[in-house]
Design a protein around this motif. Structure first.
Motif, PDB file in Angstrom:
ATOM      1  N   ALA A   1     -12.700  -1.360  -2.264  1.00  0.00           N
ATOM      2  CA  ALA A   1     -12.133  -0.172  -1.614  1.00  0.00           C
ATOM      3  C   ALA A   1     -10.672  -0.407  -1.235  1.00  0.00           C
ATOM      4  O   ALA A   1      -9.835   0.492  -1.351  1.00  0.00           O
ATOM      5  CB  ALA A   1     -12.954   0.185  -0.375  1.00  0.00           C
TER       6      ALA A   1
ATOM      7  N   PRO B   1     -14.843  -1.272 -12.922  1.00  0.00           N
ATOM      8  CA  PRO B   1     -14.145  -0.734 -11.764  1.00  0.00           C
ATOM      9  C   PRO B   1     -13.971   0.769 -11.775  1.00  0.00           C
ATOM     10  O   PRO B   1     -13.678   1.371 -10.749  1.00  0.00           O
ATOM     11  CB  PRO B   1     -12.781  -1.442 -11.820  1.00  0.00           C
ATOM     12  CG  PRO B   1     -12.651  -1.954 -13.215  1.00  0.00           C
ATOM     13  CD  PRO B   1     -14.023  -2.205 -13.700  1.00  0.00           C
ATOM     14  N   SER B   2     -14.126   1.423 -12.928  1.00  0.00           N
ATOM     15  CA  SER B   2     -13.963   2.873 -12.986  1.00  0.00           C
ATOM     16  C   SER B   2     -15.151   3.611 -12.374  1.00  0.00           C
ATOM     17  O   SER B   2     -15.064   4.795 -12.062  1.00  0.00           O
ATOM     18  CB  SER B   2     -13.777   3.322 -14.438  1.00  0.00           C
ATOM     19  OG  SER B   2     -14.908   2.952 -15.206  1.00  0.00           O
TER      20      SER B   2
ATOM     21  N   LYS C   1      -8.068  -0.115  -4.099  1.00  0.00           N
ATOM     22  CA  LYS C   1      -7.718   1.251  -4.498  1.00  0.00           C
ATOM     23  C   LYS C   1      -6.525   1.791  -3.714  1.00  0.00           C
ATOM     24  O   LYS C   1      -5.913   2.791  -4.111  1.00  0.00           O
ATOM     25  CB  LYS C   1      -8.915   2.173  -4.313  1.00  0.00           C
ATOM     26  CG  LYS C   1     -10.052   1.882  -5.286  1.00  0.00           C
ATOM     27  CD  LYS C   1     -11.203   2.851  -5.108  1.00  0.00           C
ATOM     28  CE  LYS C   1     -12.307   2.575  -6.107  1.00  0.00           C
ATOM     29  NZ  LYS C   1     -13.466   3.491  -5.964  1.00  0.00           N
TER      30      LYS C   1
ATOM     31  N   ASP D   1     -18.127   4.613  -9.587  1.00  0.00           N
ATOM     32  CA  ASP D   1     -18.235   4.724  -8.138  1.00  0.00           C
ATOM     33  C   ASP D   1     -18.862   3.456  -7.581  1.00  0.00           C
ATOM     34  O   ASP D   1     -19.896   2.994  -8.057  1.00  0.00           O
ATOM     35  CB  ASP D   1     -19.101   5.934  -7.783  1.00  0.00           C
ATOM     36  CG  ASP D   1     -19.316   6.064  -6.292  1.00  0.00           C
ATOM     37  OD1 ASP D   1     -18.417   5.651  -5.538  1.00  0.00           O
ATOM     38  OD2 ASP D   1     -20.380   6.582  -5.894  1.00  0.00           O
ATOM     39  N   GLN D   2     -18.244   2.874  -6.556  1.00  0.00           N
ATOM     40  CA  GLN D   2     -18.703   1.589  -6.041  1.00  0.00           C
ATOM     41  C   GLN D   2     -19.970   1.701  -5.206  1.00  0.00           C
ATOM     42  O   GLN D   2     -20.560   0.692  -4.838  1.00  0.00           O
ATOM     43  CB  GLN D   2     -17.578   0.930  -5.224  1.00  0.00           C
ATOM     44  CG  GLN D   2     -16.373   0.529  -6.050  1.00  0.00           C
ATOM     45  CD  GLN D   2     -16.712  -0.564  -7.040  1.00  0.00           C
ATOM     46  OE1 GLN D   2     -17.449  -1.478  -6.737  1.00  0.00           O
ATOM     47  NE2 GLN D   2     -16.194  -0.456  -8.238  1.00  0.00           N
TER      48      GLN D   2
ATOM     49  N   THR E   1      -3.108  -3.986 -10.063  1.00  0.00           N
ATOM     50  CA  THR E   1      -4.064  -4.899  -9.410  1.00  0.00           C
ATOM     51  C   THR E   1      -4.890  -5.676 -10.433  1.00  0.00           C
ATOM     52  O   THR E   1      -5.964  -6.166 -10.101  1.00  0.00           O
ATOM     53  CB  THR E   1      -5.008  -4.104  -8.487  1.00  0.00           C
ATOM     54  OG1 THR E   1      -5.734  -3.132  -9.273  1.00  0.00           O
ATOM     55  CG2 THR E   1      -4.249  -3.408  -7.376  1.00  0.00           C
TER      56      THR E   1
ATOM     57  N   ARG F   1       0.810  -1.219   0.000  1.00  0.00           N
ATOM     58  CA  ARG F   1       0.000   0.000   0.000  1.00  0.00           C
ATOM     59  C   ARG F   1       0.845   1.273   0.000  1.00  0.00           C
ATOM     60  O   ARG F   1       0.304   2.377  -0.122  1.00  0.00           O
ATOM     61  CB  ARG F   1      -0.927   0.017   1.220  1.00  0.00           C
ATOM     62  CG  ARG F   1      -1.850  -1.182   1.323  1.00  0.00           C
ATOM     63  CD  ARG F   1      -2.843  -1.011   2.464  1.00  0.00           C
ATOM     64  NE  ARG F   1      -2.172  -0.738   3.732  1.00  0.00           N
ATOM     65  CZ  ARG F   1      -1.758  -1.667   4.577  1.00  0.00           C
ATOM     66  NH1 ARG F   1      -1.939  -2.953   4.270  1.00  0.00           N
ATOM     67  NH2 ARG F   1      -1.166  -1.351   5.703  1.00  0.00           N
TER      68      ARG F   1
END
Length: 309
Positions: A181, A261-262, A184, A264-265, A190, A166
């Motif tokens: 999350a 994945p781009s 990121k 907003d989750q 990844t 990280r």
């Protein structure tokens, strides 16, 4: 996991940019959590105590209720604490435990809902052979398969996610530790993790959902062949609760894990499927279910008429 400091901590940002909403969410989540505990515990207790409910359907429903209690407990208390604290942190070990437990239980529910759909198929399409098909041994094997598949999936995801370097980043833009999350925060490529996430989502979301749809295809065909209106109504009531739970669970889970994945989750969507859906499950299964109503009346009747010492 070994290349990360086990003495560190993560900061859960949650709604740090909108602190005026935190009190409202605290109240809503607290209500949802308490109702989840009460509703699901009631289903488990009634299913165990009432001999009329010692059937495969209520065995799996008790599994689902126990799963929902554990799932919300793995996430809810930590969120409630963070909503009332200025320092919204979680220890590294706590994040590992939260990620593994919530992933295990969420993955198990995916498979368990498919198992429950097969149970409904056997009940509607093979009513005379239902108890022979859904033997106690098969029920135990199917439940064990659901739990083991969920735990295995969570173990792989947890290890692959938390072993990523990280580079000092520890601020998670979420209410709790969740795979998208956490990915990121990684300071390396990844793509392998995203591929594994997509593959496991297809395996544990789309494949069980496909089996559920196939089961209900056979159920629909069997119901349409029934000449009795009462028979059709009974078959519909038998399956309506399960279909409602499937729609709630899979709808939000697919939105979270199968979108590009781009995008907003959707932190607010995650609150829905982690806290609100487990609260609705016992309500859905009890509001339309006359067997549970009668079991509750019998249990309450025994308590009211029991002699006091």
């Amino acid at each position: 996991i070994g290349n990360q400091s086990s003495s560190g901590e993560f900061i859960l940002l949650g709604l740090s940019d909108r602190p005026h909403l935190e009190l409202l969410l605290f109240v809503l989540i607290l209500i949802s959590y308490v109702m989840t505990l009460l509703g699901n515990t009631t289903i488990i207790v009634v299913s165990c105590l009432d001999p009329h409910l010692h059937t495969p359907m209520y065995f799996f429903l008790s599994n689902l209720s126990f799963l929902d209690i554990c799932y919300t407990t793995s996430l809810g208390p930590q969120m409630l604490v963070n909503f009332r604290n200025t320092c919204k942190s979680i220890p590294w070990a706590g994040c590992v435990a939260q990620l593994f437990i919530s992933l295990s239980l969420g993955s198990t529910e995916c498979v368990l809902l498919a198992v429950m759909a097969y149970d409904r198929y056997a009940a509607v399409c093979q009513p005379l052979r239902y108890m022979a098909i859904m033997s106690r041994r098969l029920c135990l094997q199917m439940a064990a398969t659901a739990w083991l598949s969920g735990i295995s999936n969570a173990l792989v995801k947890t290890v692959l996610t938390l072993r990523l370097p990280r580079c000092g980043q520890n601020r998670i833009n979420h209410f709790f530790c969740e795979v998208p999350a956490l990915l990121k925060l990684a300071c390396v490529d990844t793509s392998v993790n995203m591929t594994e996430l997509l593959a496991s989502s297809v395996l544990l979301l789309l494949l069980p959902l496909g089996l559920i749809l196939v089961s209900y295809g056979y159920i629909s065909a069997a119901v349409l062949k029934m000449h009795s209106v009462e028979g059709r109504h009974k078959a519909f009531n038998t399956c309506a609760s399960h279909l409602a739970v499937v729609s709630l669970f899979y709808g939000t889970a697919i939105y979270m894990y199968l979108q590009p994945p781009s995008q907003d989750q959707g932190k607010m969507v995650s609150l829905f499927y982690t806290m609100v859906t487990p609260m609705f499950n016992p309500l859905i299964y009890t509001l339309r279910n006359k067997e549970v109503h009668r079991a509750l009346q019998r249990a309450l009747g025994r308590n009211l008429t029991a002699p006091r010492t």
